[in-house]
Design a protein around this motif. Structure first.
Motif, mmCIF file in Angstrom:
data_model
loop_
_atom_site.group_PDB
_atom_site.id
_atom_site.type_symbol
_atom_site.label_atom_id
_atom_site.label_comp_id
_atom_site.label_asym_id
_atom_site.label_seq_id
_atom_site.Cartn_x
_atom_site.Cartn_y
_atom_site.Cartn_z
ATOM 1 N N ALA A 134 0.793 -1.165 -0.094
ATOM 2 C CA ALA A 134 -0.056 -0.061 0.012
ATOM 3 C C ALA A 134 0.744 1.169 0.093
ATOM 4 C CB ALA A 134 -0.870 -0.082 1.203
ATOM 5 N N VAL A 135 1.928 1.185 0.846
ATOM 6 C CA VAL A 135 2.805 2.380 0.675
ATOM 7 C C VAL A 135 3.551 2.713 -0.571
ATOM 8 C CG1 VAL A 135 4.755 3.366 2.069
ATOM 9 C CG2 VAL A 135 3.291 2.137 3.479
ATOM 10 N N GLU A 136 3.988 1.438 -1.178
ATOM 11 C CA GLU A 136 4.568 1.786 -2.485
ATOM 12 C C GLU A 136 3.680 2.312 -3.495
ATOM 13 O OE1 GLU A 136 6.264 -2.119 -3.146
ATOM 14 O OE2 GLU A 136 7.714 -2.073 -1.955
ATOM 15 N N ARG A 137 2.445 1.955 -3.225
ATOM 16 C CA ARG A 137 1.428 2.548 -4.325
ATOM 17 C C ARG A 137 1.133 3.803 -4.161
ATOM 18 N NH1 ARG A 137 -1.774 -1.869 -7.019
ATOM 19 N NH2 ARG A 137 -1.071 -3.846 -6.270
ATOM 20 N N ALA A 138 0.994 4.303 -2.863
ATOM 21 C CA ALA A 138 0.786 5.541 -2.314
ATOM 22 C C ALA A 138 1.716 6.490 -2.884
ATOM 23 C CB ALA A 138 0.434 5.640 -0.906
ATOM 24 N N ARG A 139 3.242 6.143 -2.616
ATOM 25 C CA ARG A 139 4.370 6.942 -3.089
ATOM 26 C C ARG A 139 4.012 7.051 -4.632
ATOM 27 N NH1 ARG A 139 8.654 3.426 0.243
ATOM 28 N NH2 ARG A 139 8.300 4.690 2.236
ATOM 29 N N ARG A 140 3.586 6.421 -5.383
ATOM 30 C CA ARG A 140 3.290 6.870 -7.025
ATOM 31 C C ARG A 140 2.083 7.570 -7.348
ATOM 32 N NH1 ARG A 140 3.998 0.625 -7.097
ATOM 33 N NH2 ARG A 140 1.809 0.822 -7.650
ATOM 34 N N LEU A 141 1.231 8.026 -6.066
ATOM 35 C CA LEU A 141 0.079 8.620 -6.365
ATOM 36 C C LEU A 141 0.206 9.877 -5.315
ATOM 37 C CD1 LEU A 141 -2.200 5.401 -5.836
ATOM 38 C CD2 LEU A 141 -1.563 6.738 -8.053
#
Length: 290
Positions: A56-63
């Protein structure tokens, strides 16, 4: 901002659309990413101790436009701290139980339990801080911050981590006996200078916030700051957890991706975003005066 100064400076009508349980499962994380990139989702509440939190954190960093908050888990979930360090809070499997009435009594009356509770709450704030993501808001799994001890500790500890907004779990169809308590929670947030929504949509319809439910809510959007929260996930035959066996995760994702829902939001004329967007002036004031 000092205690007693109000962070509330909202527009006349604003709307925050949030996905809870971010990090619970890759299916949830994928749904959050899709609903934000291609739909109306503006915010997500991260379970820092959940199995798919790192993803989730990795995705959030892309968003970078996705506003991410902390979803404190103190019931029906796994702690961040090792279970051996908080034995008064967890069961034989090392998890928080689901008997919130019993646990609430223990939180209030037993100093040893309160000390361990404070340790776990701080550990979850610390875990969120280590992600490097800006803290948009805080709420709790199953709205446990309505409990006075949980709220007090969240306010005290959250201040150390830059907490500026908390969800107020007040829904128009809330039971009448809950209203005085909601009023007390609201007063405590305002005295502490913590921004909050005026109402939520999603308690009565937990797990059932499909397109029809979203359109119904948007058609009757009152003034003030509203938060519609949901639990989207990509479709699958299996339940994410036993407690979610009746949740219609796929229908909730479809609602967030629905052009009809997007059109209804536009027609409502509400300012949309996360808490940081809706309360941007108040957030900036607090930063400059803290």
């Amino acid at each position: 901002m000092k205690d007693g100064q109000h962070a509330q400076q909202p527009p006349q009508r604003a709307l925050i659309i949030t996905a809870d349980d971010f990090g619970l499962h890759p299916r949830v994380n994928e749904a959050v990413e899709r609903a934000h990139q291609h739909g109306v989702l503006k915010a997500a509440s991260l379970m820092v101790g959940a199995p798919a939190a790192r993803d989730a954190v990795e995705r959030a960093r892309r968003l970078p436009q996705l506003r991410v908050g902390l979803h404190l888990v103190l019931a029906d979930g796994a702690p961040v701290l090792p279970p051996r360090s908080i034995p008064a809070l967890v069961d034989a499997q090392g998890r928080f139980g689901g008997n919130m009435v019993r646990d609430g009594v223990r939180f209030f009356f037993l100093p040893q339990v309160r000390r361990q509770l404070a340790m776990e709450i701080r550990a979850q704030f610390e875990a969120f801080a280590k992600t490097g993501l800006p803290l948009d808001h805080v709420n709790t799994h199953k709205h446990f911050h309505l409990h006075p001890t949980v709220l007090s500790l969240s306010l005290e500890i959250g201040r150390d981590y830059g907490m500026k907004a908390i969800r107020l779990p007040f829904e128009a169809r809330s039971p009448f006996w809950l209203m005085p308590w909601i009023g007390l929670v609201r007063s405590r947030l305002e005295r502490a200078g913590i921004a909050h929504n005026d109402y939520v949509v999603g308690i009565a319809g937990t797990g059932q916030m499909d397109e029809a439910a979203m359109l119904e809510a948007l058609a009757a959007l009152p003034r003030g700051v509203g938060e519609i929260y949901c639990h989207p996930a990509t479709a699958d035959d299996s339940a994410l957890t036993p407690a979610m066996h009746a949740y219609r995760h796929g229908d909730e994702l479809a609602a967030l991706l629905s052009p009809r829902v997007a059109e209804a939001i536009a027609a409502a004329g509400a300012r949309c975003g996360g808490f940081a967007d809706v309360f941007s002036d108040a957030f900036q004031q607090r930063i400059s005066t803290s």
